[in-house]
Design a protein around this motif. Structure first.
Motif, PDB file in Angstrom:
ATOM      1  N   GLY A  59       0.837  -1.215   0.000  1.00 18.37           N
ATOM      2  CA  GLY A  59       0.000   0.000   0.000  1.00 18.37           C
ATOM      3  C   GLY A  59       0.863   1.254   0.000  1.00 18.37           C
ATOM      4  O   GLY A  59       1.932   1.288   0.614  1.00 18.37           O
ATOM      5  N   GLY A  87      -0.581   4.355   0.540  1.00 19.65           N
ATOM      6  CA  GLY A  87      -1.220   5.382   1.363  1.00 19.65           C
ATOM      7  C   GLY A  87      -2.430   6.053   0.752  1.00 19.65           C
ATOM      8  O   GLY A  87      -2.884   7.083   1.237  1.00 19.65           O
ATOM      9  N   THR A 136      -5.696   4.950   0.491  1.00 18.14           N
ATOM     10  CA  THR A 136      -6.880   4.881   1.345  1.00 18.14           C
ATOM     11  C   THR A 136      -6.675   5.706   2.615  1.00 18.14           C
ATOM     12  O   THR A 136      -7.579   6.398   3.081  1.00 18.14           O
ATOM     13  CB  THR A 136      -7.192   3.400   1.678  1.00 18.14           C
ATOM     14  OG1 THR A 136      -7.327   2.698   0.444  1.00 18.14           O
ATOM     15  CG2 THR A 136      -8.461   3.275   2.477  1.00 18.14           C
ATOM     16  N   TYR A 137      -5.462   5.646   3.138  1.00 21.44           N
ATOM     17  CA  TYR A 137      -5.129   6.430   4.334  1.00 21.44           C
ATOM     18  C   TYR A 137      -5.373   7.921   4.074  1.00 21.44           C
ATOM     19  O   TYR A 137      -5.979   8.620   4.874  1.00 21.44           O
ATOM     20  CB  TYR A 137      -3.662   6.165   4.693  1.00 21.44           C
ATOM     21  CG  TYR A 137      -3.188   6.847   5.949  1.00 21.44           C
ATOM     22  CD1 TYR A 137      -3.268   6.210   7.176  1.00 21.44           C
ATOM     23  CD2 TYR A 137      -2.645   8.142   5.897  1.00 21.44           C
ATOM     24  CE1 TYR A 137      -2.837   6.834   8.335  1.00 21.44           C
ATOM     25  CE2 TYR A 137      -2.213   8.773   7.045  1.00 21.44           C
ATOM     26  CZ  TYR A 137      -2.306   8.117   8.259  1.00 21.44           C
ATOM     27  OH  TYR A 137      -1.886   8.747   9.396  1.00 21.44           O
TER      28      TYR A 137
HETATM   29  N1  LIG Z   1       0.873   8.941   6.111  1.00 19.83           N
HETATM   30  C1  LIG Z   1       0.726   7.806   6.792  1.00 19.83           C
HETATM   31  N2  LIG Z   1       0.953   7.774   8.114  1.00 19.83           N
HETATM   32  C2  LIG Z   1       0.809   6.637   8.817  1.00 19.83           C
HETATM   33  N3  LIG Z   1       0.431   5.453   8.288  1.00 19.83           N
HETATM   34  C3  LIG Z   1       0.189   5.406   6.980  1.00 19.83           C
HETATM   35  C4  LIG Z   1       0.312   6.588   6.163  1.00 19.83           C
HETATM   36  N4  LIG Z   1       0.006   6.247   4.890  1.00 19.83           N
HETATM   37  C5  LIG Z   1      -0.303   4.936   4.923  1.00 19.83           C
HETATM   38  N5  LIG Z   1      -0.194   4.416   6.155  1.00 19.83           N
HETATM   39  C6  LIG Z   1      -0.437   3.014   6.536  1.00 19.83           C
HETATM   40  O1  LIG Z   1       0.114   2.178   5.521  1.00 19.83           O
HETATM   41  C7  LIG Z   1      -0.746   1.102   5.212  1.00 19.83           C
HETATM   42  C8  LIG Z   1      -1.122   1.089   3.745  1.00 19.83           C
HETATM   43  O2  LIG Z   1      -1.819   2.293   3.414  1.00 19.83           O
HETATM   44  P1  LIG Z   1      -3.117   2.310   2.528  1.00 19.83           P
HETATM   45  O3  LIG Z   1      -3.647   3.680   2.589  1.00 19.83           O
HETATM   46  O4  LIG Z   1      -4.049   1.218   2.906  1.00 19.83           O
HETATM   47  O5  LIG Z   1      -2.489   2.000   1.097  1.00 19.83           O
HETATM   48  P2  LIG Z   1      -3.230   1.895  -0.331  1.00 19.83           P
HETATM   49  O6  LIG Z   1      -4.638   2.302  -0.141  1.00 19.83           O
HETATM   50  O7  LIG Z   1      -2.459   2.802  -1.216  1.00 19.83           O
HETATM   51  O8  LIG Z   1      -3.101   0.478  -0.730  1.00 19.83           O
HETATM   52  C9  LIG Z   1      -1.949   1.253   6.133  1.00 19.83           C
HETATM   53  O9  LIG Z   1      -1.787   0.399   7.234  1.00 19.83           O
HETATM   54  C10 LIG Z   1      -1.913   2.695   6.550  1.00 19.83           C
HETATM   55  O10 LIG Z   1      -2.481   2.874   7.836  1.00 19.83           O
END
Ligand SMILES: Nc1ncnc2c1ncn2[C@@H]1O[C@H](COP(=O)(O)OP(=O)(O)O)[C@@H](O)[C@H]1O
Ligand SMILES: [Mg+2]
Length: 343
Positions: free
Chosen positions: A1, A3, A5-6
Motif C-alpha cells: 500500500g 497510502g 486509502t489512508y
Molecule cells: N501517512 C501515513 N501515516 C501513517 N500510516 C500510513 C500513512 N500512509 C499509509 N499508512 C499506513 O500504511 C498502510 C497502507 O496504506 P493504505 O492507505 O491502505 O495504502 P493503499 O490504499 O495505497 O493500498 C496502512 O496500514 C496505513 O495505515
C-alpha cells in the motif's frame, strides 16, 4: 500500500465532534489529522451552518452522500449492504448519479457513521474474496443542493471523491505482464477477452481480477490523455469507473489528482508510472464552461458596454452653461427685468 486509502479516509472516531475542536489547527487532533473525505465533509457542514446562521443570505442547503465500490463490472452500494447499483452496463452510473444510492446527511457524525458502515462491508468483502478491498475502486459522491429563499432558484453541485484500486498487485500475481496487457487491450478494442488456453485457465480468475482493476485505471489514463489533447471523443464508456467519474473529469469541473508513491524499491516501476500519470493529468486544461455561466458572462459584458457607452455620451454633452437672457415684459411698465437661467 502506498497510502491512498489512508489519505482519503482517515478519521479519528475518538475525536469529539465539537466544531471548535474539529478545526483546531495544531495538527495534533481534530480535522488536521484527518483524511480528505471527512475533512471535506466537515468544511462543507461548516459553510452550510454559516449560511444558516446568516439568515439574511437567504440560502438553504442540504447534503447527501453516496458510497459505492466498483469491482470489475460490478458496482455495489456500500450503504445498502452491498446491493448492486442498477442492472445493465449503463444503468449503474445512471442509478448512482440520479440519486438512487443517496443517503441524506446532516452532520459530520452522520458521515463518520456511514463511512464506518461502508468500511465494515469492504472489510467483509476483503476476507471473503482475495484482497478485494485493495483492488476495488471506491467512489464517494457528495451532492449539495442549495436554494435561494428569495428567488426560489435551485442549484445542485456534486463532488466526486475516488480512492482507486492499486495496480501493484498485477505484477505480484503469477501472470506475465504483457499477457494481461494484451487482454486489457483486447477487451477495450473488441469488448471481448481472447480465448484462454488451458495453461492459463488456472489463473483465469486471478487474471480477470487484475484485468478488471487495470481496465478502470487504463480507461482513466486514456480519458486523461484525450482531455489533455482536447480530443473530440473522450472514452468514458470504456469502464464503469470512468463512466461514474465522467462528470467530474471534463467540462465544467475542477479536478485534483493526488499521487501516492511507495517507498519500496520493488515498486519503483509502478511509482514512476503513477508519477507519469500525474504529470499527464497536470497538462489538462479546462475545456469548457457551462452554457449557463457563458450566457451570464456575455449578458454582464453587454450591460457593461451599454453603461460605458452611456457614460461616454453623457461626458460628451455634459457642461455647465450660463446664459443671460433679457426679456422685456410689456406689462412691467417698460421696466426691463433680467432673468438668469442656469442650464
Ligand atoms: N501517512 C501515513 N501515516 C501513517 N500510516 C500510513 C500513512 N500512509 C499509509 N499508512 C499506513 O500504511 C498502510 C497502507 O496504506 P493504505 O492507505 O491502505 O495504502 P493503499 O490504499 O495505497 O493500498 C496502512 O496500514 C496505513 O495505515
Ligand atoms: Mg487502498
Amino acid at each position: 500500500g502506498s497510502g491512498k486509502t489512508y489519505t482519503m479516509f482517515t478519521s479519528d472516531h475518538s475525536v469529539k465532534c465539537d466544531e471548535d475542536d474539529l478545526f483546531d489547527a495544531s495538527g495534533k487532533s481534530g480535522i488536521a489529522s484527518w483524511g480528505i473525505i471527512p475533512r471535506v465533509c466537515a468544511e462543507i457542514f461548516q459553510a452550510i451552518d454559516f449560511r444558516k446562521e446568516n439568515v439574511a443570505m437567504g440560502i438553504g442547503a442540504s447534503l447527501s452522500l453516496s458510497y459505492i465500490e466498483i469491482y470489475g463490472n460490478e458496482v455495489i452500494d456500500l450503504l445498502r449492504n452491498g446491493s448492486a447499483c442498477g442492472h445493465s452496463r449503463v444503468a449503474a452510473s445512471r442509478y448512482v448519479l440520479e440519486g438512487s444510492a443517496e443517503v441524506a446527511i446532516e452532520s459530520i457524525e452522520d458521515v463518520l457513521q456511514l463511512l464506518n458502515v461502508g468500511e465494515k462491508l469492504k472489510r467483509k468483502g476483503a476476507t471473503a474474496m482475495n484482497q478485494r478491498s485493495s483492488r476495488a475502486h471506491t467512489v464517494l459522491i457528495l451532492k449539495l443542493t442549495q436554494n435561494s429563499r428569495k428567488t426560489g432558484d435551485k442549484m445542485t453541485s456534486r463532488m466526486f471523491l475516488a480512492d482507486l484500486g492499486g495496480s501493484e498487485k498485477l505484477k505480484k500475481s503469477q501472470i506475465l505482464h504483457d499477457q494481461s496487457n494484451f487482454i486489457v487491450e483486447k477487451i477495450i478494442h473488441d469488448g471481448n477477452a481472447p480465448q484462454q488456453s488451458s495453461q492459463r485457465e488456472n489463473s483465469k480468475n486471478q487474471l480477470q481480477e487484475a484485468v478488471y482493476i487495470n481496465l478502470g485505471l487504463l480507461a482513466l489514463k486514456n480519458c486523461a490523455e484525450a482531455l489533455k489533447y482536447k480530443r473530440r471523443h473522450v472514452p468514458y464508456a470504456d469502464s464503469k469507473l470512468t463512466m461514474m467519474l465522467s462528470e467530474g473529469m471534463g467540462g465544467n469541473s475542477r479536478t485534483t489528482v493526488l499521487i501516492c508513491g511507495s517507498q519500496e524499491a520493488d515498486q519503483t516501476a509502478e511509482t514512476i508510472d503513477a508519477l507519469k500519470f500525474g504529470q499527464s493529468c497536470g497538462k489538462i486544461s479546462k475545456t469548457s464552461t457551462s452554457s449557463n455561466i457563458k450566457m451570464l458572462c456575455s449578458l454582464v459584458k453587454s450591460i457593461e458596454k451599454e453603461i460605458s457607452d452611456c457614460e461616454e455620451e453623457i461626458e460628451k454633452h455634459e457642461r455647465w452653461e450660463m446664459k443671460e437672457t433679457t426679456r422685456i415684459d410689456p406689462r412691467a411698465e417698460g421696466e426691463a427685468r433680467t432673468e438668469t437661467w442656469n442650464t
